[in-house]
Design a protein around this motif. Sequence first.
Motif, PDB file in Angstrom:
ATOM      1  N   ALA A  77       0.537  -7.458  -5.055  1.00  0.00           N
ATOM      2  CA  ALA A  77       0.062  -8.553  -4.195  1.00  0.00           C
ATOM      3  C   ALA A  77      -1.178  -8.126  -3.403  1.00  0.00           C
ATOM      4  O   ALA A  77      -1.705  -8.891  -2.606  1.00  0.00           O
ATOM      5  CB  ALA A  77       1.181  -8.979  -3.240  1.00  0.00           C
ATOM      6  N   GLY A  78      -1.618  -6.894  -3.584  1.00  0.00           N
ATOM      7  CA  GLY A  78      -2.793  -6.409  -2.831  1.00  0.00           C
ATOM      8  C   GLY A  78      -2.476  -6.143  -1.377  1.00  0.00           C
ATOM      9  O   GLY A  78      -3.363  -6.146  -0.526  1.00  0.00           O
ATOM     10  N   VAL A  79      -1.192  -5.891  -1.082  1.00  0.00           N
ATOM     11  CA  VAL A  79      -0.786  -5.620   0.309  1.00  0.00           C
ATOM     12  C   VAL A  79      -0.695  -4.100   0.513  1.00  0.00           C
ATOM     13  O   VAL A  79       0.071  -3.435  -0.179  1.00  0.00           O
ATOM     14  CB  VAL A  79       0.595  -6.257   0.605  1.00  0.00           C
ATOM     15  CG1 VAL A  79       1.102  -5.827   1.975  1.00  0.00           C
ATOM     16  CG2 VAL A  79       0.532  -7.771   0.503  1.00  0.00           C
ATOM     17  N   PRO A  80      -1.452  -3.539   1.443  1.00  0.00           N
ATOM     18  CA  PRO A  80      -1.335  -2.097   1.705  1.00  0.00           C
ATOM     19  C   PRO A  80       0.085  -1.725   2.149  1.00  0.00           C
ATOM     20  O   PRO A  80       0.765  -2.513   2.814  1.00  0.00           O
ATOM     21  CB  PRO A  80      -2.338  -1.858   2.846  1.00  0.00           C
ATOM     22  CG  PRO A  80      -3.309  -2.975   2.736  1.00  0.00           C
ATOM     23  CD  PRO A  80      -2.518  -4.164   2.246  1.00  0.00           C
ATOM     24  N   VAL A  81       0.489  -0.520   1.767  1.00  0.00           N
ATOM     25  CA  VAL A  81       1.856  -0.066   2.040  1.00  0.00           C
ATOM     26  C   VAL A  81       1.842   1.160   2.950  1.00  0.00           C
ATOM     27  O   VAL A  81       1.132   2.128   2.683  1.00  0.00           O
ATOM     28  CB  VAL A  81       2.576   0.287   0.715  1.00  0.00           C
ATOM     29  CG1 VAL A  81       3.941   0.923   0.985  1.00  0.00           C
ATOM     30  CG2 VAL A  81       2.735  -0.949  -0.156  1.00  0.00           C
TER      31      VAL A  81
ATOM     32  N   LEU B   3       2.861  -3.567   4.627  1.00  0.00           N
ATOM     33  CA  LEU B   3       4.311  -3.551   4.399  1.00  0.00           C
ATOM     34  C   LEU B   3       4.816  -2.126   4.623  1.00  0.00           C
ATOM     35  O   LEU B   3       4.337  -1.189   3.980  1.00  0.00           O
ATOM     36  CB  LEU B   3       4.636  -3.974   2.960  1.00  0.00           C
ATOM     37  CG  LEU B   3       6.132  -4.019   2.627  1.00  0.00           C
ATOM     38  CD1 LEU B   3       6.807  -5.226   3.304  1.00  0.00           C
ATOM     39  CD2 LEU B   3       6.366  -4.081   1.109  1.00  0.00           C
ATOM     40  N   LEU B   4       5.765  -1.977   5.534  1.00  0.00           N
ATOM     41  CA  LEU B   4       6.423  -0.674   5.711  1.00  0.00           C
ATOM     42  C   LEU B   4       7.624  -0.629   4.777  1.00  0.00           C
ATOM     43  O   LEU B   4       8.532  -1.467   4.890  1.00  0.00           O
ATOM     44  CB  LEU B   4       6.879  -0.487   7.165  1.00  0.00           C
ATOM     45  CG  LEU B   4       7.768   0.739   7.424  1.00  0.00           C
ATOM     46  CD1 LEU B   4       7.038   2.047   7.152  1.00  0.00           C
ATOM     47  CD2 LEU B   4       8.294   0.721   8.865  1.00  0.00           C
ATOM     48  N   VAL B   5       7.615   0.302   3.829  1.00  0.00           N
ATOM     49  CA  VAL B   5       8.753   0.434   2.909  1.00  0.00           C
ATOM     50  C   VAL B   5       9.590   1.622   3.370  1.00  0.00           C
ATOM     51  O   VAL B   5       9.198   2.777   3.199  1.00  0.00           O
ATOM     52  CB  VAL B   5       8.301   0.595   1.444  1.00  0.00           C
ATOM     53  CG1 VAL B   5       9.526   0.703   0.527  1.00  0.00           C
ATOM     54  CG2 VAL B   5       7.433  -0.583   1.014  1.00  0.00           C
TER      55      VAL B   5
ATOM     56  N   ALA C 168       3.696   5.742  13.676  1.00  0.00           N
ATOM     57  CA  ALA C 168       2.658   5.043  14.446  1.00  0.00           C
ATOM     58  C   ALA C 168       1.297   5.201  13.779  1.00  0.00           C
ATOM     59  O   ALA C 168       0.493   4.261  13.735  1.00  0.00           O
ATOM     60  CB  ALA C 168       2.610   5.587  15.874  1.00  0.00           C
ATOM     61  N   PHE C 169       1.046   6.385  13.233  1.00  0.00           N
ATOM     62  CA  PHE C 169      -0.250   6.607  12.578  1.00  0.00           C
ATOM     63  C   PHE C 169      -0.402   5.682  11.367  1.00  0.00           C
ATOM     64  O   PHE C 169      -1.454   5.072  11.146  1.00  0.00           O
ATOM     65  CB  PHE C 169      -0.388   8.075  12.156  1.00  0.00           C
ATOM     66  CG  PHE C 169      -1.731   8.369  11.557  1.00  0.00           C
ATOM     67  CD1 PHE C 169      -2.843   8.551  12.371  1.00  0.00           C
ATOM     68  CD2 PHE C 169      -1.894   8.421  10.181  1.00  0.00           C
ATOM     69  CE1 PHE C 169      -4.102   8.786  11.807  1.00  0.00           C
ATOM     70  CE2 PHE C 169      -3.140   8.663   9.617  1.00  0.00           C
ATOM     71  CZ  PHE C 169      -4.247   8.846  10.430  1.00  0.00           C
ATOM     72  N   ALA C 170       0.679   5.581  10.575  1.00  0.00           N
ATOM     73  CA  ALA C 170       0.610   4.728   9.374  1.00  0.00           C
ATOM     74  C   ALA C 170       0.494   3.257   9.749  1.00  0.00           C
ATOM     75  O   ALA C 170      -0.235   2.495   9.106  1.00  0.00           O
ATOM     76  CB  ALA C 170       1.842   4.955   8.501  1.00  0.00           C
ATOM     77  N   LEU C 171       1.190   2.837  10.804  1.00  0.00           N
ATOM     78  CA  LEU C 171       1.151   1.418  11.181  1.00  0.00           C
ATOM     79  C   LEU C 171      -0.171   1.054  11.848  1.00  0.00           C
ATOM     80  O   LEU C 171      -0.682  -0.054  11.673  1.00  0.00           O
ATOM     81  CB  LEU C 171       2.317   1.077  12.126  1.00  0.00           C
ATOM     82  CG  LEU C 171       3.726   1.202  11.558  1.00  0.00           C
ATOM     83  CD1 LEU C 171       4.759   0.735  12.583  1.00  0.00           C
ATOM     84  CD2 LEU C 171       3.881   0.401  10.261  1.00  0.00           C
TER      85      LEU C 171
ATOM     86  N   ILE D 124       8.770  -5.327   7.169  1.00  0.00           N
ATOM     87  CA  ILE D 124       9.487  -4.037   7.132  1.00  0.00           C
ATOM     88  C   ILE D 124      10.667  -4.129   6.168  1.00  0.00           C
ATOM     89  O   ILE D 124      11.547  -4.988   6.331  1.00  0.00           O
ATOM     90  CB  ILE D 124      10.016  -3.624   8.528  1.00  0.00           C
ATOM     91  CG1 ILE D 124       8.873  -3.494   9.536  1.00  0.00           C
ATOM     92  CG2 ILE D 124      10.777  -2.294   8.435  1.00  0.00           C
ATOM     93  CD1 ILE D 124       9.307  -3.060  10.933  1.00  0.00           C
ATOM     94  N   ILE D 125      10.671  -3.246   5.186  1.00  0.00           N
ATOM     95  CA  ILE D 125      11.821  -3.125   4.277  1.00  0.00           C
ATOM     96  C   ILE D 125      12.682  -1.969   4.795  1.00  0.00           C
ATOM     97  O   ILE D 125      12.213  -0.844   4.894  1.00  0.00           O
ATOM     98  CB  ILE D 125      11.357  -2.792   2.830  1.00  0.00           C
ATOM     99  CG1 ILE D 125      10.306  -3.777   2.321  1.00  0.00           C
ATOM    100  CG2 ILE D 125      12.564  -2.714   1.884  1.00  0.00           C
ATOM    101  CD1 ILE D 125      10.776  -5.188   2.123  1.00  0.00           C
ATOM    102  N   GLY D 126      13.926  -2.273   5.131  1.00  0.00           N
ATOM    103  CA  GLY D 126      14.830  -1.224   5.639  1.00  0.00           C
ATOM    104  C   GLY D 126      14.685  -1.029   7.139  1.00  0.00           C
ATOM    105  O   GLY D 126      14.639   0.091   7.631  1.00  0.00           O
TER     106      GLY D 126
END
Length: 414
Positions: A99-103, A80-82, A295-298, A6-8
């Motif tokens: 890095a191929g990490v979904p955001v 990654l949650l930005v 919650a939907f995004a995570l 989590i960023i922020g």
Amino acid sequence: MIRLGIIGATGSIGEQAIGVLNSNRGRFHLKFATAHTRRSELELLTCNHGSHGVPELFVTSEIGSQPVLDAIHLENIDLLLVASEGVSGLEYTYAAANAGVPVALANKESLVLGGHILMPIFAEMGGGSQMFGGVSGGGVSGVSGDTFGAMFGGAGTGAGTGAQIVRPGVIPVDSEHSAIFQSLMGQDTSSVAKIVLTASGGPFRKFTPSMMAGITREMALFHPNWSMGQKITVDSSTMMNKGLELIEARYLFDMPGDKIDVVVHGESIVHSYVVFKDGATIAQMGVPSMLAPIAFALGYPYRLETGLPTFDMLKYPTLSFEAPDTARFPALGLAQEALKVDSPCVYIGLNAANDMAVAGLLNDTIGYNDIARVVAHILDSEFLYKTDTGTIDGVQSLVDEVQHKSTQYMKRLR
Ligand code: NDP
Ligand code: MG
């Protein structure tokens, strides 16, 4: 188990995201989290999180903090949650894409500044389709329409169910874009006639032009429906937030500007909707709370616990809708004009000038009605169109220049 960064984490979205983790124990492993200034709050939040091992904690003293960029590349996260503020999100979103990490993207400014660079990378992650993923081998499946490139496809691992999750490159957290995303799931996206973003209209929705002239910083920091960070609260009051969201939608859903509308809906119950060419219209509704879109995004494609009450339509017997008034809210008009030009440098100029102007209001350097003046001044400046914005460095250098020019202009407004 979803391995998450989590960023922020100390912000309004970050804190609510940790709340979602707390309501869904056993589904997430928080690998790392960042704060900018509030180190002790970060410790408190994540220690309360508990159960999945101690996350690594970072304080980002600079834009694009190297230890955080390294963690995005090396920590083996699924998502990654930005959720940092303003321009600060871009470097982290870009690092995740590379890095191929979904955001899971709350930081709309990342897309407004760098959507032209980010969306093609997200599309690659989604196997050529932009948004809708699903679960391979049955279960939830999505559309992989070429029109949508980066959202409905992707890679990642399961949520504790044993199934292989096909997670999109980018999943919106912004409530309007989450609503559009949900309304488009399973649809033939070439049949979309219009995307309509709803806007609360902010605290000044009913102000007359003469009342608008007397708005102060304190008045702009009060929002009737949503509790949010200071910058987005001011953006909501000027309706620049909706302007940024138009550009966010343009990139996320690969839609031309003339197919994206704004409707003012003071109750914030209909979070946005899609009109299809056969006249069918699909809206997503709920109480005004960011917990649901977070919650939907995570949890995508699964729905998680949020603790929100079951939605009861009978509590909302009358819902109102009206056209936005760009005479009273010129910031929205500027964003609509920018959409017509549809150029990254215009979007970057608009976003960076607005960032500076809002900061100017918050530190009492300029007045409320100067915000749109600063943005208009930058959009009228020739230098804007002379920078190569094809790389993140190019974007950053244009941001720097806009910040400098905005500061100079704001001195003249004092
Ligand atoms: P907040 O101001 O509440 O939180 C911002 C977060 O970013 C904090 O964790 C803060 O750290 C951190 N931060 C601030 N500056 C920097 C920086 N230079 N580098 C790294 N991190 C930084 O904002 P919100 O949570 O309200 O909004 C976050 C993003 O989500 C914004 O882009 C906003 O537009 C978007 N969004 C927010 C919504 C909401 O309801 N709040 C709704 C939809 C989108 P610290 O606190 O430690 O200083
Ligand atoms: Mg929003």
